[in-house]
Write a protein that holds these residues in place. Structure first.
Motif, PDB file in Angstrom:
ATOM      1  N   ILE A   1       0.823  -1.260  -0.164  1.00  0.00           N
ATOM      2  CA  ILE A   1      -0.079  -0.051   0.046  1.00  0.00           C
ATOM      3  C   ILE A   1       0.750   0.998   0.128  1.00  0.00           C
ATOM      4  O   ILE A   1       1.820   1.339   0.802  1.00  0.00           O
ATOM      5  N   LEU A   2       0.574   2.153  -1.018  1.00  0.00           N
ATOM      6  CA  LEU A   2       1.168   3.691  -1.063  1.00  0.00           C
ATOM      7  C   LEU A   2       0.008   4.520  -0.900  1.00  0.00           C
ATOM      8  O   LEU A   2      -0.954   4.696  -1.389  1.00  0.00           O
ATOM      9  N   LYS A   3       0.243   5.090   0.216  1.00  0.00           N
ATOM     10  CA  LYS A   3      -0.805   5.914   1.001  1.00  0.00           C
ATOM     11  C   LYS A   3      -0.495   7.555   0.736  1.00  0.00           C
ATOM     12  O   LYS A   3       0.721   7.879   0.894  1.00  0.00           O
ATOM     13  N   ILE A   4      -1.063   8.402  -0.034  1.00  0.00           N
ATOM     14  CA  ILE A   4      -0.607   9.693  -0.617  1.00  0.00           C
ATOM     15  C   ILE A   4      -1.691  10.610   0.121  1.00  0.00           C
ATOM     16  O   ILE A   4      -2.840  10.388   0.210  1.00  0.00           O
ATOM     17  N   PHE A   5      -1.194  11.594   1.147  1.00  0.00           N
ATOM     18  CA  PHE A   5      -1.912  12.325   1.761  1.00  0.00           C
ATOM     19  C   PHE A   5      -2.127  13.844   1.068  1.00  0.00           C
ATOM     20  O   PHE A   5      -1.263  14.030   0.172  1.00  0.00           O
ATOM     21  N   PRO A   6      -3.349  14.546   1.376  1.00  0.00           N
ATOM     22  CA  PRO A   6      -3.510  15.762   0.502  1.00  0.00           C
ATOM     23  C   PRO A   6      -2.209  16.765   0.524  1.00  0.00           C
ATOM     24  O   PRO A   6      -2.217  17.384  -0.523  1.00  0.00           O
ATOM     25  N   ASN A   7      -1.508  16.676   1.538  1.00  0.00           N
ATOM     26  CA  ASN A   7      -0.494  17.663   1.721  1.00  0.00           C
ATOM     27  C   ASN A   7       0.914  16.866   0.831  1.00  0.00           C
ATOM     28  O   ASN A   7       1.667  17.854   0.882  1.00  0.00           O
ATOM     29  N   GLY A   8       0.694  15.767   0.151  1.00  0.00           N
ATOM     30  CA  GLY A   8       1.830  15.308  -0.694  1.00  0.00           C
ATOM     31  C   GLY A   8       2.534  14.215   0.152  1.00  0.00           C
ATOM     32  O   GLY A   8       3.367  13.666  -0.648  1.00  0.00           O
ATOM     33  N   ASN A   9       2.366  14.105   1.250  1.00  0.00           N
ATOM     34  CA  ASN A   9       3.236  13.171   1.965  1.00  0.00           C
ATOM     35  C   ASN A   9       2.775  11.848   1.687  1.00  0.00           C
ATOM     36  O   ASN A   9       1.829  11.553   1.249  1.00  0.00           O
ATOM     37  N   LYS A  10       3.807  11.018   1.727  1.00  0.00           N
ATOM     38  CA  LYS A  10       3.562   9.504   1.513  1.00  0.00           C
ATOM     39  C   LYS A  10       3.806   8.713   2.471  1.00  0.00           C
ATOM     40  O   LYS A  10       4.665   8.791   3.465  1.00  0.00           O
ATOM     41  N   GLU A  11       3.174   7.477   2.604  1.00  0.00           N
ATOM     42  CA  GLU A  11       3.491   6.361   3.687  1.00  0.00           C
ATOM     43  C   GLU A  11       3.233   4.960   2.859  1.00  0.00           C
ATOM     44  O   GLU A  11       2.417   4.926   2.167  1.00  0.00           O
ATOM     45  N   SER A  12       4.328   3.963   3.022  1.00  0.00           N
ATOM     46  CA  SER A  12       4.297   2.922   2.226  1.00  0.00           C
ATOM     47  C   SER A  12       4.620   1.723   3.215  1.00  0.00           C
ATOM     48  O   SER A  12       5.254   1.832   4.124  1.00  0.00           O
ATOM     49  N   ARG A  13       3.808   0.810   2.911  1.00  0.00           N
ATOM     50  CA  ARG A  13       3.731  -0.392   3.637  1.00  0.00           C
ATOM     51  C   ARG A  13       3.662  -1.696   2.849  1.00  0.00           C
ATOM     52  O   ARG A  13       2.972  -1.655   1.854  1.00  0.00           O
ATOM     53  N   THR A  14       4.315  -2.741   3.066  1.00  0.00           N
ATOM     54  CA  THR A  14       4.409  -3.938   2.193  1.00  0.00           C
ATOM     55  C   THR A  14       4.320  -5.283   3.476  1.00  0.00           C
ATOM     56  O   THR A  14       5.038  -5.018   4.014  1.00  0.00           O
ATOM     57  N   TRP A  15       3.416  -6.351   2.874  1.00  0.00           N
ATOM     58  CA  TRP A  15       3.242  -7.349   3.778  1.00  0.00           C
ATOM     59  C   TRP A  15       3.180  -8.468   3.147  1.00  0.00           C
ATOM     60  O   TRP A  15       2.697  -8.670   2.035  1.00  0.00           O
ATOM     61  N   LEU A  16       4.119  -9.584   3.570  1.00  0.00           N
ATOM     62  CA  LEU A  16       3.721 -10.937   3.274  1.00  0.00           C
ATOM     63  C   LEU A  16       2.942 -11.603   3.942  1.00  0.00           C
ATOM     64  O   LEU A  16       2.764 -11.267   5.140  1.00  0.00           O
ATOM     65  N   VAL A  17       1.935 -12.524   3.403  1.00  0.00           N
ATOM     66  CA  VAL A  17       1.057 -13.016   4.086  1.00  0.00           C
ATOM     67  C   VAL A  17       0.902 -14.464   4.176  1.00  0.00           C
ATOM     68  O   VAL A  17       0.984 -15.176   2.856  1.00  0.00           O
ATOM     69  N   ASN A  18       0.691 -15.228   5.100  1.00  0.00           N
ATOM     70  CA  ASN A  18       0.233 -16.901   4.948  1.00  0.00           C
ATOM     71  C   ASN A  18      -0.910 -16.840   4.522  1.00  0.00           C
ATOM     72  O   ASN A  18      -2.058 -16.646   5.121  1.00  0.00           O
ATOM     73  N   PRO A  19      -1.192 -17.534   3.375  1.00  0.00           N
ATOM     74  CA  PRO A  19      -2.490 -17.735   2.825  1.00  0.00           C
ATOM     75  C   PRO A  19      -3.314 -18.901   3.397  1.00  0.00           C
ATOM     76  O   PRO A  19      -4.336 -18.990   3.010  1.00  0.00           O
TER      77      PRO A  19
END
Length: 258
Positions: free
Chosen positions: A31-49
């Motif tokens: 997930i790449l989260k973009i905020f209205p002020n232009g800031n970004k937050e990024s997270r990646t998870w591996l998942v056991n299905p």
């Protein structure tokens, strides 16, 4: 260029055990989260299905059963992921037809009450197909003049999708830099559930889009054949479709009681 936002937007991509929205599971989410002020937050998870990843699927994204064996299940990650996206709109590449429906199934399976009522979605692939007609790798090369390294890595695909949308906004002046307008532009057909089993007619009434009652309103079918609701709830339909149908039935019942 910067996206004009009134609320955050989350670009996301899934790698999965297959392409069946009802039965397959997530093995990686970025997930790449973009905020209205232009800031970004990024997270990646591996998942056991909690199921075997078929060899032909491993050959596509390179995530083996061994790689995810000791990773958390989606149920364990669900609240953390939902916290990241719940205040945001959503965007992805082919997300309206695959990523969002499958994410919704995983959320509901984990007993997280995921709902799109207060979100809109932007499918960057639809913009690409309407304007140019190709794939994410080709879109990245066409719009950004870059080669997509690590294709089918959720993180690489997510970042590429975000960059492609920015380039599309620069290239096409007729595209409005407004998430609601982009969502309307990328919506192929209006439906109340992600899978498209429940649509709306010209009067904006919920209608079935499949089977023997195709084209009939949900209210009409429920009135004449109440057992059809139970059949859908017990059949192999997506959980989100069942949720939407239940909401329609409860709304009609409340209207009768009020």
């Amino acid at each position: 260029m910067q996206l004009e936002l009134t609320k955050p937007i989350c670009f996301f991509d899934l790698e999965t055990t297959g392409t069946n929205v009802s039965k397959d599971r997530i093995v990686e989410i970025s997930i790449l989260k973009i905020f209205p002020n232009g800031n970004k937050e990024s997270r990646t998870w591996l998942v056991n299905p909690e199921m075997e990843i078929p060899p032909e699927v491993i050959a596509v994204h390179g995530i083996s059963n061994e790689k995810v064996a000791n990773e958390p299940t989606f149920k364990k990650l669900s609240k953390e992921i939902y916290t990241m996206i719940r205040d945001s709109d959503l965007a992805g590449f082919n997300s309206d037809r695959f990523d969002i429906p499958l994410l919704a199934e995983e959320m509901l399976r984990a007993e997280v009450d995921f709902d799109m009522k207060h979100m809109v979605s932007v499918d960057v692939q639809t913009i690409f197909h309407k304007m140019e007609k190709r794939t994410l790798g080709a879109a990245y090369k066409f719009y950004c003049d870059k080669s997509l390294e690590d294709a089918h890595s959720a993180e690489a695909d997510t970042m590429a999708t975000y960059e492609v949308l920015l380039s599309q906004l620069e290239r096409y002046p007729e595209l409005e830099n407004n998430v609601k307008k982009l969502s309307e532009f990328t919506t192929r057909k209006k439906s109340l559930d992600f899978a498209g089993f429940i649509g709306v007619n010209k009067e904006d009434e919920p209608t079935f889009t499949f089977g023997k009652h195709k084209g009939k309103t949900v209210d009409e079918v429920m009135e004449k054949e109440p057992g059809y609701f139970g059949w859908i709830l017990n059949a192999d339909f997506p959980l989100y479709t069942k949720k939407v149908l239940t909401q329609i039935k409860l709304s009609k019942l409340n209207n009768k009681l009020s």
